[in-house]
Design an enzyme around this catalytic site. Sequence first.
Site, PDB file in Angstrom:
ATOM      1  N   GLN A  43    -109.645  13.743 -16.131  1.00 45.71           N
ATOM      2  CA  GLN A  43    -108.869  14.909 -15.682  1.00 45.71           C
ATOM      3  C   GLN A  43    -109.373  16.145 -16.426  1.00 45.71           C
ATOM      4  O   GLN A  43    -109.414  16.164 -17.662  1.00 45.71           O
ATOM      5  CB  GLN A  43    -107.373  14.707 -15.990  1.00 45.71           C
ATOM      6  CG  GLN A  43    -106.511  15.876 -15.554  1.00 45.71           C
ATOM      7  CD  GLN A  43    -105.105  15.828 -16.163  1.00 45.71           C
ATOM      8  OE1 GLN A  43    -104.613  16.819 -16.692  1.00 45.71           O
ATOM      9  NE2 GLN A  43    -104.451  14.680 -16.093  1.00 45.71           N
ATOM     10  N   GLU A  46    -107.578  22.837 -18.083  1.00 41.95           N
ATOM     11  CA  GLU A  46    -108.022  24.134 -18.628  1.00 41.95           C
ATOM     12  C   GLU A  46    -106.904  25.138 -18.415  1.00 41.95           C
ATOM     13  O   GLU A  46    -106.335  25.211 -17.330  1.00 41.95           O
ATOM     14  CB  GLU A  46    -109.269  24.589 -17.858  1.00 41.95           C
ATOM     15  CG  GLU A  46    -109.970  25.781 -18.422  1.00 41.95           C
ATOM     16  CD  GLU A  46    -110.936  25.404 -19.532  1.00 41.95           C
ATOM     17  OE1 GLU A  46    -110.643  25.730 -20.688  1.00 41.95           O
ATOM     18  OE2 GLU A  46    -111.969  24.782 -19.235  1.00 41.95           O
ATOM     19  N   ASN A  77    -106.316  19.376 -13.353  1.00 36.64           N
ATOM     20  CA  ASN A  77    -104.948  19.631 -13.777  1.00 36.64           C
ATOM     21  C   ASN A  77    -104.439  20.932 -13.160  1.00 36.64           C
ATOM     22  O   ASN A  77    -105.072  21.987 -13.291  1.00 36.64           O
ATOM     23  CB  ASN A  77    -104.904  19.718 -15.309  1.00 36.64           C
ATOM     24  CG  ASN A  77    -103.497  19.891 -15.822  1.00 36.64           C
ATOM     25  OD1 ASN A  77    -102.956  20.991 -15.843  1.00 36.64           O
ATOM     26  ND2 ASN A  77    -102.890  18.792 -16.217  1.00 36.64           N
ATOM     27  N   GLY A 179    -100.488  11.361 -27.868  1.00 35.61           N
ATOM     28  CA  GLY A 179    -100.762  10.765 -29.175  1.00 35.61           C
ATOM     29  C   GLY A 179    -101.450   9.423 -29.134  1.00 35.61           C
ATOM     30  O   GLY A 179    -101.462   8.690 -30.125  1.00 35.61           O
ATOM     31  N   VAL A 205    -106.594  12.340 -25.068  1.00 38.49           N
ATOM     32  CA  VAL A 205    -107.171  13.672 -25.163  1.00 38.49           C
ATOM     33  C   VAL A 205    -108.055  13.763 -26.412  1.00 38.49           C
ATOM     34  O   VAL A 205    -109.244  13.449 -26.379  1.00 38.49           O
ATOM     35  CB  VAL A 205    -106.080  14.778 -25.190  1.00 38.49           C
ATOM     36  CG1 VAL A 205    -106.708  16.153 -24.972  1.00 38.49           C
ATOM     37  CG2 VAL A 205    -105.004  14.512 -24.145  1.00 38.49           C
ATOM     38  N   SER A 206    -107.439  14.166 -27.525  1.00 37.17           N
ATOM     39  CA  SER A 206    -108.249  14.494 -28.703  1.00 37.17           C
ATOM     40  C   SER A 206    -108.955  13.281 -29.296  1.00 37.17           C
ATOM     41  O   SER A 206    -110.025  13.426 -29.895  1.00 37.17           O
ATOM     42  CB  SER A 206    -107.374  15.161 -29.769  1.00 37.17           C
ATOM     43  OG  SER A 206    -106.346  14.283 -30.161  1.00 37.17           O
ATOM     44  N   MET A 269    -109.507 -30.683  -4.219  1.00 33.77           N
ATOM     45  CA  MET A 269    -110.926 -30.994  -4.254  1.00 33.77           C
ATOM     46  C   MET A 269    -111.301 -31.392  -2.829  1.00 33.77           C
ATOM     47  O   MET A 269    -110.951 -32.481  -2.376  1.00 33.77           O
ATOM     48  CB  MET A 269    -111.204 -32.155  -5.220  1.00 33.77           C
ATOM     49  CG  MET A 269    -110.643 -31.945  -6.616  1.00 33.77           C
ATOM     50  SD  MET A 269    -111.596 -30.767  -7.589  1.00 33.77           S
ATOM     51  CE  MET A 269    -110.415 -30.295  -8.842  1.00 33.77           C
ATOM     52  N   CYS A 423    -117.644 -26.312 -16.101  1.00 33.44           N
ATOM     53  CA  CYS A 423    -117.118 -26.338 -14.739  1.00 33.44           C
ATOM     54  C   CYS A 423    -115.636 -26.014 -14.710  1.00 33.44           C
ATOM     55  O   CYS A 423    -115.159 -25.302 -13.824  1.00 33.44           O
ATOM     56  CB  CYS A 423    -117.352 -27.705 -14.113  1.00 33.44           C
ATOM     57  SG  CYS A 423    -119.083 -28.147 -14.018  1.00 33.44           S
TER      58      CYS A 423
HETATM   59  C1  LIG Z   1    -103.181   7.754 -33.806  1.00 35.25           C
HETATM   60  O1  LIG Z   1    -102.010   8.315 -33.280  1.00 35.25           O
HETATM   61  C2  LIG Z   1    -100.871   8.127 -34.066  1.00 35.25           C
HETATM   62  C3  LIG Z   1     -99.690   8.639 -33.282  1.00 35.25           C
HETATM   63  O2  LIG Z   1     -99.947   9.877 -32.690  1.00 35.25           O
HETATM   64  C4  LIG Z   1    -101.063   8.822 -35.392  1.00 35.25           C
HETATM   65  O3  LIG Z   1     -99.919   8.640 -36.197  1.00 35.25           O
HETATM   66  C5  LIG Z   1    -102.274   8.235 -36.055  1.00 35.25           C
HETATM   67  O4  LIG Z   1    -102.531   8.925 -37.252  1.00 35.25           O
HETATM   68  C6  LIG Z   1    -103.484   8.325 -35.145  1.00 35.25           C
HETATM   69  N1  LIG Z   1    -104.573   7.603 -35.756  1.00 35.25           N
HETATM   70  C7  LIG Z   1    -105.791   8.105 -35.818  1.00 35.25           C
HETATM   71  C8  LIG Z   1    -106.821   7.231 -36.429  1.00 35.25           C
HETATM   72  O5  LIG Z   1    -106.057   9.201 -35.408  1.00 35.25           O
HETATM   73  C1  LIG Z   2    -114.637 -28.676  -9.460  1.00 35.60           C
HETATM   74  O1  LIG Z   2    -114.546 -29.966  -9.902  1.00 35.60           O
HETATM   75  C2  LIG Z   2    -115.750 -30.471 -10.324  1.00 35.60           C
HETATM   76  C3  LIG Z   2    -115.469 -31.783 -10.729  1.00 35.60           C
HETATM   77  O2  LIG Z   2    -115.961 -32.526  -9.781  1.00 35.60           O
HETATM   78  C4  LIG Z   2    -116.400 -29.852 -11.389  1.00 35.60           C
HETATM   79  O3  LIG Z   2    -117.629 -30.438 -11.762  1.00 35.60           O
HETATM   80  C5  LIG Z   2    -116.628 -28.651 -10.857  1.00 35.60           C
HETATM   81  O4  LIG Z   2    -117.281 -28.032 -11.862  1.00 35.60           O
HETATM   82  C6  LIG Z   2    -115.360 -28.030 -10.504  1.00 35.60           C
HETATM   83  N1  LIG Z   2    -115.671 -26.794 -10.098  1.00 35.60           N
HETATM   84  C7  LIG Z   2    -115.193 -25.924 -10.736  1.00 35.60           C
HETATM   85  C8  LIG Z   2    -116.022 -24.804 -11.102  1.00 35.60           C
HETATM   86  O5  LIG Z   2    -114.093 -26.005 -11.099  1.00 35.60           O
END
Ligand SMILES: *[C@@H]1O[C@H](CO)[C@@H](O)[C@H](O)[C@H]1NC(C)=O
Ligand SMILES: *[C@@H]1O[C@H](CO)[C@@H](O)[C@H](O)[C@H]1NC(C)=O
Length: 508
Positions: A43, A46, A77, A179, A205-206, A269, A423
């Site tokens: 988005q 401005e 926006n 936030g 955003v920030s 099956m 499988c």
């Molecule tokens: C992330 O957002 C929270 C809530 O706005 C804030 O308290 C926190 O400091 C933020 N953490 C970072 C790493 O910017």
């Molecule tokens: C379906 O069943 C068969 C078992 O006969 C198995 O080998 C096969 O992988 C199955 N297919 C899947 C992907 O489930």
Amino acid sequence: MAPSSAVDYGVYLVTDSTPAILGDKDLVDIVRQALRGGVTCVQYREKLTGDNHAAAIEKARKLHAVTKEAGVPLLINDHVDIAVEIGCEGVHIGQDDMGFEQARKLLGPDKIIGVTASSKEEALKACEMGADYLGIGTVYATATKKDTKSIIGTSGVRDILSAMVAAGYGHVRTVCIGGLNASNTAAVLAQSASPKKSLDGVAVVSAIVAADDPAAVSRDLLGQVIAARIPDVIKKVAETTPLSHNMTNLVVQNFAANVALAVGASPIMANYGEEASDLAKLGGALVVNMGTVTPDGLKNYKQALEAYNAAGRPVVLDPVGAGATSVRRDAVKQLLAAGRFAIIKGNEGEIQTVHGATIQQRGVDSTSSLSFDQKASLVSALARQRSSVVLLTGKTDLVSDGRRTFRVDNGHEMLGMITGTGCTLGTTVSAMAAVVPKGGDMLAAAVAGTAMFGVAAERAAGRPEVRGPGTFVPAFLDELYLIRKATAEGDLGWLTLVNVKAVEVSEQ
Ligand SMILES: *[C@@H]1O[C@H](CO)[C@@H](O)[C@H](O)[C@H]1NC(C)=O
Ligand SMILES: *[C@@H]1O[C@H](CO)[C@@H](O)[C@H](O)[C@H]1NC(C)=O
């Protein structure tokens, strides 16, 4: 640009050009860095004084060029006229600003209109008017927005979200503002979640504009936002019991079915392609697992893939041993040509094969050869190439949708001692994919499944009765079940074990 319903409000940057925040830096450059870090929506805010109007339009145009390139919407926006003039994706207006009706008339039906809300009444009024999303706040007092009518804290946000659900506006998207920074985002998202609705993201955003490294802060925020989406995905699986239709190899069918049940899905099956068109209509997801490839099997896979694509339901591709033989490499090609996959999941060699590399694989278990940075580039590139979410499994799992890339550092080496765990991760992820609404976040679903799976393995391995792979399997099923149950009941203590971070992807 995606339709407004598909916009990701996860990390929503609101610009600030005041000297106290921006300093002598170039705003367009800051936004470019923030987008590289993973900001999902911008988005431009401005204060117009009368003599900077033309400069603001010029700045907005430059910002729009940068956001368009990143595939991210730019909202203006207040100044609807600027949005109309430059043709950007929409506006954000306050309750006291130019009326919603007038903005909608000027912008047309497809543009995004967001509205500020600091009380339940304001929120419901904005929803009623048809706002696409709400900017809810002020959460915490900040120096960047002086006209803070009311500081509502996280409990105020939660009350607003509950009121929206009660009034039938649970679908309207929301971010909170005021936030927010990398130190408090995870806590704010968790504390403000109401039982039936969570925030879609945070407006910052920030913390970004004033940062020494806007890309790094954006990545940090993105990781926290995606992690916060995990419980909602798992809860929804627990509530809806989606069908996980597994076209499977024969090795671990029973285990995969039990994992599906443990995470809350309903497994079936079924390998016969003719059945798929009926099964696809049941609202679930399909897993195509290439563990055993036969000409008949491939025909069934393709038929099922087409049926699920036609029904608009997700398909997970698990290209087991994709590079091992020419038959499998060819099978991958045929499957990729036959339809769309929501998620492609595999180990390094499998993902490389899918990406088109013709590397020779021994057996179905790959040996590591790419560096971490190369793997991150690979998943991101394949995700873009296929318009899929790509999950590359390994000691560290990597998940990407081509724009956002995450590492998941969960799991336990015990998983590697049991056949079919890779499988069953596919099964887990398919259950999560099944509950993603249209335009929803498939990447978050893949991350949720991967994290749940990994944490369950860690907790199982740590149990006193687990002495090896044999005792690990039942404990693992129990832990998947217990995590699902706790999450459904709102007990999210296990999330402290989730280790998900956004990663930087270097241009290839
Ligand atoms: C992330 O957002 C929270 C809530 O706005 C804030 O308290 C926190 O400091 C933020 N953490 C970072 C790493 O910017
Ligand atoms: C379906 O069943 C068969 C078992 O006969 C198995 O080998 C096969 O992988 C199955 N297919 C899947 C992907 O489930």
